[in-house]
Design an enzyme around this catalytic site. Structure first.
Site, short mmCIF file in Angstrom:
data_model
loop_
_atom_site.label_atom_id
_atom_site.label_comp_id
_atom_site.label_asym_id
_atom_site.label_seq_id
_atom_site.Cartn_x
_atom_site.Cartn_y
_atom_site.Cartn_z
CG ASP A 67 -2.08 -0.69 1.28
OD1 ASP A 67 -2.32 -1.39 0.29
OD2 ASP A 67 -2.84 -0.60 2.25
CE1 TYR A 69 6.12 3.80 4.14
CE2 TYR A 69 6.69 5.30 2.36
CZ TYR A 69 7.03 4.26 3.21
OH TYR A 69 8.27 3.69 3.12
CG PHE A 80 9.55 0.36 0.00
CD1 PHE A 80 9.31 -0.11 1.28
CD2 PHE A 80 9.43 -0.54 -1.06
CE1 PHE A 80 8.96 -1.44 1.52
CE2 PHE A 80 9.08 -1.88 -0.83
CZ PHE A 80 8.85 -2.32 0.45
CG HIS A 189 8.31 -6.20 4.10
ND1 HIS A 189 8.45 -5.05 4.83
CD2 HIS A 189 7.55 -5.87 3.02
CE1 HIS A 189 7.81 -4.06 4.22
NE2 HIS A 189 7.26 -4.54 3.11
#
Length: 222
Positions: A67, A69, A80, A189
Site C-alpha cells: 500500500d 503510506y 517505499f 520484508h
C-alpha cells in the site's frame, strides 16, 4: 476510458486493453468517490507517478510494495518512497541500512526515491491508493488486478529485468513472472518486524547490479 487515464504514453500502449475492462471502470469510479469523500493518499495527480518517472522501455528493476503510506505528507506515488523532508519510515531506513552494508554507501537524508525511478527502477505498489490512517482500505477494489497486468506486461515484453520481492505478499504477486527471462530475488520484508529474519544481508542491491552489468546494462546508483 483509456484516454481518461493520465499515465505515460509508453505504458498506455501496453495497458490500453486493461483500461477498457469493466473492473477498471468500477475501480476508477470507486477511487473518484473516495477522493471526494475522504482524505486519500497519494494526491490524485501522483497516483500513476511510478509510471511517469520510469518509462516502460527503461525498466530494468521492479520493486513491489503493498500500500502507499497512509500518514500525512508521506506517500508520493513511489513504493517505499516519501517526500523530501519527511522523516524516513522504518522500512525505508532498513532498506538504506542494507544498501550501506552491501555497497558501503552512506544513508541519505532524503527518502524520495525518484532518483532510483529515473534510472529504471519501477517502484510499484500493488494498491495505488489508500485512505488516510487506514492501511489496506483500498485493497480488493481492482488495483491488484491492474498491477498484475503491469507485471505481466513487463514479464512478457521485456527481458533481463530484476524483480525484488520482499515479504510474502510481494512474493505471491511475483508468481506470474517468467523466471526463464528475468532475475527474481526474494527475501524477508524490510519492516522492523521481519528485517532481521532475512532482509538484512540479502545483498540484493549488489546482486542486481552484477546481473545488470552481465547483461550489458548500466548499474543502478543506489
Amino acid at each position: 476510458m483509456a484516454e481518461d487515464v493520465k499515465i505515460a504514453l509508453s505504458w498506455k500502449k501496453h495497458l490500453a486493453e486493461e483500461f477498457e475492462r469493466e473492473y477498471f471502470r468500477q475501480l476508477i469510479d470507486f477511487v473518484r468517490q473516495e477522493y471526494k469523500t475522504h482524505t486519500v493518499y497519494p494526491p490524485g495527480r501522483e497516483i500513476f507517478r511510478a509510471f511517469d518517472c520510469t518509462d516502460f522501455d527503461d525498466v530494468k528493476v521492479v520493486i513491489i510494495g503493498q500500500d502507499p503510506y497512509h500518514g500525512p505528507g508521506q506517500a508520493n506515488g513511489l513504493c517505499f518512497s516519501v517526500r523530501e523532508g519527511v522523516t524516513l519510515p522504518r522500512s525505508l531506513k532498513n532498506i538504506f541500512k542494507e544498501i550501506q552494508n552491501d555497497l558501503g554507501k552512506p544513508i541519505p537524508k532524503s527518502g524520495d526515491l525518484e532518483r532510483w525511478a529515473q534510472q529504471g527502477v519501477l517502484l510499484l505498489n500493488a494498491t495505488l491508493t489508500v485512505r488516510a490512517s487506514d492501511a489496506g482500505s483500498h485493497q480488493n477494489k481492482g488495483w491488484e488486478q491492474f498491477t498484475d497486468a503491469v507485471i505481466k506486461a513487463i514479464s512478457k515484453n521485456k527481458s533481463n529485468v530484476v524483480f525484488l520481492l520482499w515479504g510474502a505478499y510481494a512474493q505471491k504477486k511475483g508468481d506470474i513472472i517468467d523466471r526463464n527471462k528475468h532475475l527474481v530475488l526474494m527475501s524477508a520484508h524490510p519492516s522492523p518486524f521481519s528485517a532481521d529474519r532475512g532482509f538484512f544481508g540479502n545483498k540484493h542491491f549488489s546482486k542486481t547490479n552484477e546481473y545488470l552489468k552481465s547483461k550489458g546494462h548500466e548499474e543502478i546508483d543506489w
